[in-house]
Design an enzyme around this catalytic site. Structure first.
Site, PDB file in Angstrom:
ATOM      1  N   ASP A 175       0.720  -1.207  -0.457  1.00  0.00           N
ATOM      2  CA  ASP A 175      -0.304   0.207  -0.004  1.00  0.00           C
ATOM      3  C   ASP A 175       1.016   1.308   0.392  1.00  0.00           C
ATOM      4  OD1 ASP A 175      -2.256   1.509   0.174  1.00  0.00           O
ATOM      5  OD2 ASP A 175      -1.724   1.854   2.620  1.00  0.00           O
ATOM      6  N   ASP A 207       0.298   5.160   1.041  1.00  0.00           N
ATOM      7  CA  ASP A 207      -0.657   6.039   1.674  1.00  0.00           C
ATOM      8  C   ASP A 207      -0.452   5.241   3.113  1.00  0.00           C
ATOM      9  OD1 ASP A 207      -0.428   8.029  -0.336  1.00  0.00           O
ATOM     10  OD2 ASP A 207      -2.747   7.899  -0.399  1.00  0.00           O
TER      11      ASP A 207
HETATM   12  P1  B16 Z   1      -6.751  10.043  -4.476  1.00  0.00           P
HETATM   13  P2  B16 Z   1      -3.215   4.201  -0.384  1.00  0.00           P
HETATM   14  C1  B16 Z   1      -5.674   6.105  -0.294  1.00  0.00           C
HETATM   15  O1  B16 Z   1      -4.529   5.779  -0.389  1.00  0.00           O
HETATM   16  C2  B16 Z   1      -5.991   7.054   0.885  1.00  0.00           C
HETATM   17  O2  B16 Z   1      -5.270   6.505   1.659  1.00  0.00           O
HETATM   18  C3  B16 Z   1      -6.921   8.134   1.159  1.00  0.00           C
HETATM   19  O3  B16 Z   1      -6.522   9.153   2.013  1.00  0.00           O
HETATM   20  C4  B16 Z   1      -7.268   8.566  -0.100  1.00  0.00           C
HETATM   21  O4  B16 Z   1      -8.252   9.414   0.507  1.00  0.00           O
HETATM   22  C5  B16 Z   1      -7.115   7.626  -0.858  1.00  0.00           C
HETATM   23  O5  B16 Z   1      -5.952   6.879  -1.197  1.00  0.00           O
HETATM   24  C6  B16 Z   1      -7.527   7.816  -2.767  1.00  0.00           C
HETATM   25  O6  B16 Z   1      -6.919   8.830  -3.022  1.00  0.00           O
HETATM   26  O7  B16 Z   1      -8.039  10.419  -3.600  1.00  0.00           O
HETATM   27  O8  B16 Z   1      -5.355  10.619  -4.481  1.00  0.00           O
HETATM   28  O9  B16 Z   1      -7.666   8.863  -5.581  1.00  0.00           O
HETATM   29  O10 B16 Z   1      -3.875   3.466   1.263  1.00  0.00           O
HETATM   30  O11 B16 Z   1      -4.347   2.821  -0.971  1.00  0.00           O
HETATM   31  O12 B16 Z   1      -2.026   4.098  -0.707  1.00  0.00           O
HETATM   32 MG    MG Z   2      -3.166   3.087   3.280  1.00  0.00          MG
END
Ligand code: B16
Ligand code: MG
Length: 231
Positions: free
Chosen positions: A17, A19
């Protein structure tokens, strides 16, 4: 003594993953959502932001607006506005924003011949990987454009494993979010959870972070986990 009921995992690939695992964009997402919420007069704080970990952009907005009513047009506009703020903020990211231990483990896995994939819900995953300077270290990227069903559905991780050319049972997912651990288990993969047991306790192995983590130790912990599994 090997237990014939519990085959030793034959790990061929890792799916990280992004984030909360390789970098801490949770704070950056928070700042972007906070700006939007302030503009809309919606109360929002860091505690509320915790519930958004690993949650898709649209589902995050729904949690923030709660029972307030907005039209679909307004919802789309708010998602775009938040993303503009987020994209602006991530331009400042550099390799210094990699979390402790991330690069060391990626390099060690690569040297061991293990494939590396990214499984992120984010539509900005590619940009973040570029800013972090690790695009060349990954063999496949599954991101917010890859599949329809978000985590906890297994689709994103299954997509990543397919790109890597490996089977689910040969894959290890590293995640910081409950939805991500659930997605990994639903995919039939090994799950390593980073963070508190209250959040990632369903994983086969739970670690505080990647700092100081060696592939050999992780492999031993996955083997022990496989022995305590009932088939
Ligand atoms: P975006 P991950 C996620 O990433 C984030 O943890 C989450 O906070 C965010 O809303 C989501 O991606 C969508 O991101 O708005 O940039 O498309 O933890 O799956 O890497
Ligand atoms: Mg994450």
């Amino acid at each position: 003594i090997p237990n014939p009921q519990s085959p030793i995992p034959n790990i061929q690939g890792f799916i990280f993953d992004l984030d909360g695992v390789l970098t801490d964009t949770a704070e950056v997402h928070y700042l972007a959502w906070k700006k939007l919420a302030d503009e809309e007069g919606i109360p929002f704080n860091r505690e509320a932001n915790e519930a958004l970990r690993g949650v898709s952009r649209r589902a995050s907005l729904m949690l923030i607006i709660g029972d307030r009513t907005y039209s679909e047009v307004q919802i789309q506009e708010m998602m775009e506005r938040k993303n503009r703020y987020y994209v602006e903020l991530i331009q400042n990211m550099t390799p210094k924003d990699l979390l402790p231990g991330a690069i060391a483990l990626l390099d060690e896995l690569r040297q061991a011949g293990i494939k590396i994939g990214i499984g992120s819900a984010s539509k900005n995953a590619r940009t973040v990987l570029e800013r972090l300077g690790i695009v060349d270290k990954v063999d496949a990227i599954a991101d917010g454009y890859s599949v329809q069903e978000p985590k906890p559905a297994p689709d994103l991780f299954l997509y990543a494993a397919k790109q890597l050319g490996i089977k689910p049972e040969q894959s290890v997912v590293v995640e910081d979010a409950t939805a991500g651990i659930d997605a990994a288990l639903a995919a039939g993969m090994w799950a390593v959870g980073l963070g508190p047991v209250a959040r990632v306790g369903a994983a086969h192995v739970v670690l505080p972070s990647l700092a100081g983590i060696k592939w050999a130790d992780l492999r031993d912990q996955l083997i022990s986990a496989s022995h305590s599994q009932t088939h």
